[in-house]
Design an enzyme around this catalytic site. Sequence first.
Site, PDB file in Angstrom:
ATOM      1  N   ALA A 129       1.084  -1.272   0.288  1.00  0.00           N
ATOM      2  CA  ALA A 129      -0.452   0.000  -0.450  1.00  0.00           C
ATOM      3  C   ALA A 129       1.001   0.981   0.356  1.00  0.00           C
ATOM      4  CB  ALA A 129      -0.207  -0.002   1.352  1.00  0.00           C
ATOM      5  N   ALA A 131       0.669   5.385   0.927  1.00  0.00           N
ATOM      6  CA  ALA A 131      -0.279   6.283   0.232  1.00  0.00           C
ATOM      7  C   ALA A 131       0.315   7.988   0.750  1.00  0.00           C
ATOM      8  CB  ALA A 131      -1.262   6.496   2.116  1.00  0.00           C
ATOM      9  N   SER A 132      -0.512   8.483   0.777  1.00  0.00           N
ATOM     10  CA  SER A 132       0.449  10.041   0.773  1.00  0.00           C
ATOM     11  C   SER A 132       1.562  10.511   2.388  1.00  0.00           C
ATOM     12  CB  SER A 132      -1.084  10.927   0.918  1.00  0.00           C
ATOM     13  OG  SER A 132      -1.784  11.236   2.544  1.00  0.00           O
ATOM     14  N   ALA A 134       2.980   7.703   4.303  1.00  0.00           N
ATOM     15  CA  ALA A 134       3.287   6.209   4.125  1.00  0.00           C
ATOM     16  C   ALA A 134       3.179   5.428   3.247  1.00  0.00           C
ATOM     17  CB  ALA A 134       3.866   5.742   6.002  1.00  0.00           C
ATOM     18  N   VAL A 136       3.542   1.163   3.050  1.00  0.00           N
ATOM     19  CA  VAL A 136       3.403  -0.117   4.006  1.00  0.00           C
ATOM     20  C   VAL A 136       3.848  -1.158   3.158  1.00  0.00           C
ATOM     21  CG1 VAL A 136       2.301  -1.882   5.331  1.00  0.00           C
ATOM     22  CG2 VAL A 136       1.558   0.095   4.981  1.00  0.00           C
ATOM     23  N   LYS A 156       5.272   0.019   8.255  1.00  0.00           N
ATOM     24  CA  LYS A 156       4.868   0.919   7.674  1.00  0.00           C
ATOM     25  C   LYS A 156       6.427   2.544   7.693  1.00  0.00           C
ATOM     26  CE  LYS A 156       1.229   3.832   7.892  1.00  0.00           C
ATOM     27  NZ  LYS A 156      -0.195   4.415   9.038  1.00  0.00           N
ATOM     28  N   ASP A 291     -11.242   6.333  11.442  1.00  0.00           N
ATOM     29  CA  ASP A 291     -11.232   5.841  10.078  1.00  0.00           C
ATOM     30  C   ASP A 291     -11.184   4.394   9.700  1.00  0.00           C
ATOM     31  OD1 ASP A 291     -10.663   6.465   7.583  1.00  0.00           O
ATOM     32  OD2 ASP A 291      -8.492   6.339   7.572  1.00  0.00           O
TER      33      ASP A 291
END
Length: 515
Positions: A129, A131-132, A134, A136, A156, A291
Amino acid sequence: MVRLSRILLRLWVIARVLARHNALFLMERVGVAAPVVAAARLFVNRHAPGRPGQRLARALAELGPTAIKFGQALSIRSDLLGEDVASDLSELQDQLPPFPFAEARRIVESELDQPLESLFTEFSETPVAAASIAQVHFAITPPDAAHPKGRKVAVKILRPGVEAAFRRDIAVLYWLAEIAEAAQPSLRRLKPVETIRMFEDSVNMEMDLRFEAAAAGEMAENFAGDTTFRVPEVDWGRTSQRVMTLERIVGVPVDEIDRLVAAGLDPLEVIRRAANAFFNMVFRDGFFHADMHPGNLFVEPNGTLVAVDFGIMGRIDEATRRYLGEMLLGFLNGEYRRVAEAHFVAGWVPADQSVEMFTQACRSIAEPIMGKPLAEISIARLLGQLFQVTETFQMEAQPQLLMLQKSMLVTEGVGRTVAPTVNMWELARPLIEDWMVRNLGPLGRLREHFETASQAAERLPRILEHADRAASLMGADGLRLHPDTLKAMRPRRNPLLQVLPWGLVIVLATLLFVK
């Protein structure tokens, strides 16, 4: 001057991107930087596809990590943007291209001060994964006494350069919010500067992975012994500011119904457990996962729910939980005056407003929602609409409640996906009713008064100590007053005002020295 120039340059870049996606309405509503907005209108793409919220989401995604996070934060502000735009922003995908493995290796080795091969026997070069903030990677730790074959973990790693990019963009947001508050008093009730400050604090917490690890640890303690919900274990020896290592979860994403059924799991029981876990987070602990979308919630083979990604968390103090309980109980029972009075007691609505009128507003919002079939009732949507009408009553924005409302909306969405014919709050009703009896019933009120009295009793020794010290000072040196205090005691119009302060001093001295 240099700082202002940088802000204006970045503002122009933002305006150009918004114009290209026909999403300038975001800056137009704020009503600041009019020259920049006017110039950007020359570049507006009138043919950009999609609804306003969808166009805004695409523009924010193009602007990078800070804008993506800001868009997610705005998705809870239906009071500011309207429900449709806020709903579209909630779909904003927090995804960016991954950064190279060589950079990931450098960060891990620098942060943990060891070669990657000493820390992990296996480490996936391709992230699972990105994302903005970090990305993983999956890995396996070396064997030890507790894990003879090594332990499967998820690592992460903070995205390089994200802190500098965030500092640049947060300066622009503060500048806009401060000008908006100064130029448009009507916006002050929405607390734009405080909202930016909360956003900054939230992202700063996300950019220090030790804080996220600590949040995971705290929630794990809150649910210790719970067989229906748990949190992955933190590997603190492989965790630092820019690296966090957690136990790897083996489970089915909560929204993959076919896989749940194939694994012999009951979707209805899965949602009951999710509802109970969320209710316990909010009302029992006052610390909730903000979240909890399907990508962050998994079901293990034994049916246990496991949450991941603790970068965005919310807190609610005990008093606010009681007010929320009063509101929910009032809405569920159709006692709208009780809902209104909870707002006034909490101080959310100014005391000079009409309780009767606010009661009427609560009814106008609740009746269309509560009158729907049970499966379609959304408490989160009810709260969202309530926040939208509060401008009439000069109610200030309550950021902690807005975050809770957004979290409830996400959780309800999970519930409707997994079990469309049931209402998750109805499944959690026994837990809700038990909490309300214990906290809002007669015994709860008695316990609240007892706790208040206990707190006062704890403060009494300090009060007596200060009183004794004051008496000693007065006995030794007399009562010394600051010149400003003496000036304030001088008579102005009414002679009684001249003697009243000294009368109070004499009474105080008498009480202190009386045997």
